[in-house]
Motif scaffolding. Structure first.
Motif, PDB file in Angstrom:
ATOM      1  N   LEU A  75      -2.484 -19.027   7.683  1.00 14.18           N
ATOM      2  CA  LEU A  75      -1.029 -19.155   7.671  1.00 14.18           C
ATOM      3  C   LEU A  75      -0.526 -18.890   6.253  1.00 14.18           C
ATOM      4  O   LEU A  75      -1.040 -19.461   5.296  1.00 14.18           O
ATOM      5  N   ALA A  76       0.448 -18.032   6.130  1.00 12.93           N
ATOM      6  CA  ALA A  76       0.959 -17.670   4.799  1.00 12.93           C
ATOM      7  C   ALA A  76       1.566 -18.886   4.098  1.00 12.93           C
ATOM      8  O   ALA A  76       1.388 -19.069   2.896  1.00 12.93           O
ATOM      9  N   VAL A  77       2.289 -19.675   4.824  1.00 11.24           N
ATOM     10  CA  VAL A  77       2.894 -20.908   4.303  1.00 11.24           C
ATOM     11  C   VAL A  77       2.707 -21.990   5.355  1.00 11.24           C
ATOM     12  O   VAL A  77       2.545 -21.704   6.537  1.00 11.24           O
ATOM     13  N   LYS A  78       2.769 -23.230   4.923  1.00 12.47           N
ATOM     14  CA  LYS A  78       2.694 -24.330   5.883  1.00 12.47           C
ATOM     15  C   LYS A  78       4.019 -24.398   6.626  1.00 12.47           C
ATOM     16  O   LYS A  78       5.062 -24.616   6.012  1.00 12.47           O
ATOM     17  N   PRO A  79       3.986 -24.203   7.938  1.00 13.70           N
ATOM     18  CA  PRO A  79       5.233 -24.335   8.683  1.00 13.70           C
ATOM     19  C   PRO A  79       5.735 -25.779   8.638  1.00 13.70           C
ATOM     20  O   PRO A  79       4.955 -26.711   8.501  1.00 13.70           O
ATOM     21  N   LYS A  80       7.052 -25.930   8.734  1.00 10.29           N
ATOM     22  CA  LYS A  80       7.646 -27.265   8.678  1.00 10.29           C
ATOM     23  C   LYS A  80       7.632 -27.946  10.039  1.00 10.29           C
ATOM     24  O   LYS A  80       7.570 -29.167  10.116  1.00 10.29           O
ATOM     25  N   ASN A  81       7.748 -27.177  11.091  1.00  8.00           N
ATOM     26  CA  ASN A  81       7.834 -27.731  12.439  1.00  8.00           C
ATOM     27  C   ASN A  81       6.504 -27.549  13.158  1.00  8.00           C
ATOM     28  O   ASN A  81       6.270 -26.519  13.792  1.00  8.00           O
ATOM     29  N   VAL A  82       5.645 -28.563  13.020  1.00  6.88           N
ATOM     30  CA  VAL A  82       4.298 -28.505  13.581  1.00  6.88           C
ATOM     31  C   VAL A  82       4.050 -29.758  14.415  1.00  6.88           C
ATOM     32  O   VAL A  82       4.170 -30.875  13.915  1.00  6.88           O
ATOM     33  N   ALA A  83       3.693 -29.548  15.677  1.00  3.94           N
ATOM     34  CA  ALA A  83       3.302 -30.645  16.568  1.00  3.94           C
ATOM     35  C   ALA A  83       1.815 -30.466  16.873  1.00  3.94           C
ATOM     36  O   ALA A  83       1.361 -29.352  17.133  1.00  3.94           O
ATOM     37  N   ILE A  84       1.075 -31.571  16.831  1.00  9.19           N
ATOM     38  CA  ILE A  84      -0.386 -31.489  16.914  1.00  9.19           C
ATOM     39  C   ILE A  84      -0.912 -32.353  18.049  1.00  9.19           C
ATOM     40  O   ILE A  84      -0.475 -33.486  18.250  1.00  9.19           O
ATOM     41  N   PHE A  85      -1.876 -31.765  18.779  1.00 10.85           N
ATOM     42  CA  PHE A  85      -2.537 -32.474  19.871  1.00 10.85           C
ATOM     43  C   PHE A  85      -4.041 -32.237  19.786  1.00 10.85           C
ATOM     44  O   PHE A  85      -4.495 -31.333  19.086  1.00 10.85           O
ATOM     45  N   GLY A  86      -4.779 -33.050  20.500  1.00 10.39           N
ATOM     46  CA  GLY A  86      -6.217 -32.851  20.520  1.00 10.39           C
ATOM     47  C   GLY A  86      -6.906 -33.693  21.569  1.00 10.39           C
ATOM     48  O   GLY A  86      -6.306 -34.577  22.188  1.00 10.39           O
ATOM     49  N   THR A  87      -8.172 -33.372  21.744  1.00 10.48           N
ATOM     50  CA  THR A  87      -9.023 -34.114  22.660  1.00 10.48           C
ATOM     51  C   THR A  87     -10.186 -34.690  21.877  1.00 10.48           C
ATOM     52  O   THR A  87     -10.572 -34.166  20.832  1.00 10.48           O
ATOM     53  N   GLY A  88     -10.729 -35.767  22.403  1.00 12.94           N
ATOM     54  CA  GLY A  88     -11.857 -36.399  21.737  1.00 12.94           C
ATOM     55  C   GLY A  88     -12.534 -37.383  22.666  1.00 12.94           C
ATOM     56  O   GLY A  88     -12.171 -37.511  23.839  1.00 12.94           O
ATOM     57  N   GLU A  89     -13.514 -38.073  22.117  1.00 19.45           N
ATOM     58  CA  GLU A  89     -14.265 -39.053  22.891  1.00 19.45           C
ATOM     59  C   GLU A  89     -14.382 -40.343  22.098  1.00 19.45           C
ATOM     60  O   GLU A  89     -14.915 -40.349  20.986  1.00 19.45           O
ATOM     61  N   THR A  90     -13.893 -41.413  22.698  1.00 21.06           N
ATOM     62  CA  THR A  90     -13.949 -42.712  22.025  1.00 21.06           C
ATOM     63  C   THR A  90     -15.377 -43.230  21.897  1.00 21.06           C
ATOM     64  O   THR A  90     -15.628 -44.118  21.098  1.00 21.06           O
ATOM     65  N   GLN A  91     -16.308 -42.665  22.657  1.00 19.88           N
ATOM     66  CA  GLN A  91     -17.701 -43.121  22.573  1.00 19.88           C
ATOM     67  C   GLN A  91     -18.294 -42.914  21.176  1.00 19.88           C
ATOM     68  O   GLN A  91     -19.270 -43.552  20.814  1.00 19.88           O
ATOM     69  N   TRP A  92     -17.688 -42.040  20.375  1.00 27.16           N
ATOM     70  CA  TRP A  92     -18.174 -41.810  19.009  1.00 27.16           C
ATOM     71  C   TRP A  92     -17.533 -42.767  18.017  1.00 27.16           C
ATOM     72  O   TRP A  92     -17.778 -42.680  16.822  1.00 27.16           O
ATOM     73  N   GLY A  93     -16.700 -43.656  18.511  1.00 28.81           N
ATOM     74  CA  GLY A  93     -16.048 -44.650  17.659  1.00 28.81           C
ATOM     75  C   GLY A  93     -14.614 -44.272  17.360  1.00 28.81           C
ATOM     76  O   GLY A  93     -14.276 -43.099  17.236  1.00 28.81           O
TER      77      GLY A  93
END
Length: 145
Positions: A75-93
């Motif tokens: 990315l040339a510059v950090k965008p100001k309007n960024v929404a972030i999501f993700g997946t994971g597993e609580t078994q790793w703590g």
């Protein structure tokens, strides 16, 4: 709005969330450019977007996967309007659960709400959380209270 939805997925869980997010954004009438990050992907980084939606799985004790890190670095510059999501597993703590989300939020300094899904989205609660999150990020970007 014109929205870039970029995600990284290993087992398909994050892709499933990204697909649901994309469908909800499109149902609200938004133009979505969706892509899975990879070394061979052609990124539309010279285009203008009103909102960036980034998603990733978590690797190596809470870290962001290399392909997503490479995408962010391009990315040339950090965008100001960024929404972030993700997946994971609580078994790793809980210290490592969706750590990539936490790292990306910190890097971008975004104030958008985050979305964390345990493994794959397969319950009605997951669907409701995704729907609510999409509504929240759209309202925030549109300035609706």
């Amino acid at each position: 709005m014109r929205i870039l939805l970029a995600y990284d997925s290993l087992s398909g869980n994050t892709k499933m969330v990204a697909d649901e997010i994309e469908a909800r954004l499109q149902s609200e009438g938004h133009e979505v450019v969706s892509l899975r990050v990879s070394p061979s992907a052609a990124y539309p980084l010279d285009e203008d977007f009103d909102l960036y939606v980034l998603g990733a799985w978590t690797v190596d004790y809470g870290r962001t996967p290399p392909d997503m890190k490479d995408f962010i670095a391009e990315l040339a510059v950090k965008p100001k309007n960024v929404a972030i999501f993700g997946t994971g597993e609580t078994q790793w703590g809980m210290d490592f659960y969706c750590g990539a989300v936490d790292r990306m939020v910190k890097y971008f300094g975004t104030s958008y709400p985050i979305l964390k899904i345990e493994q794959m989205p397969h319950t009605e609660q997951d669907a409701a959380e995704i729907d609510n999150w999409v509504k929240q990020i759209l309202a925030l970007r549109s300035g609706i209270k």
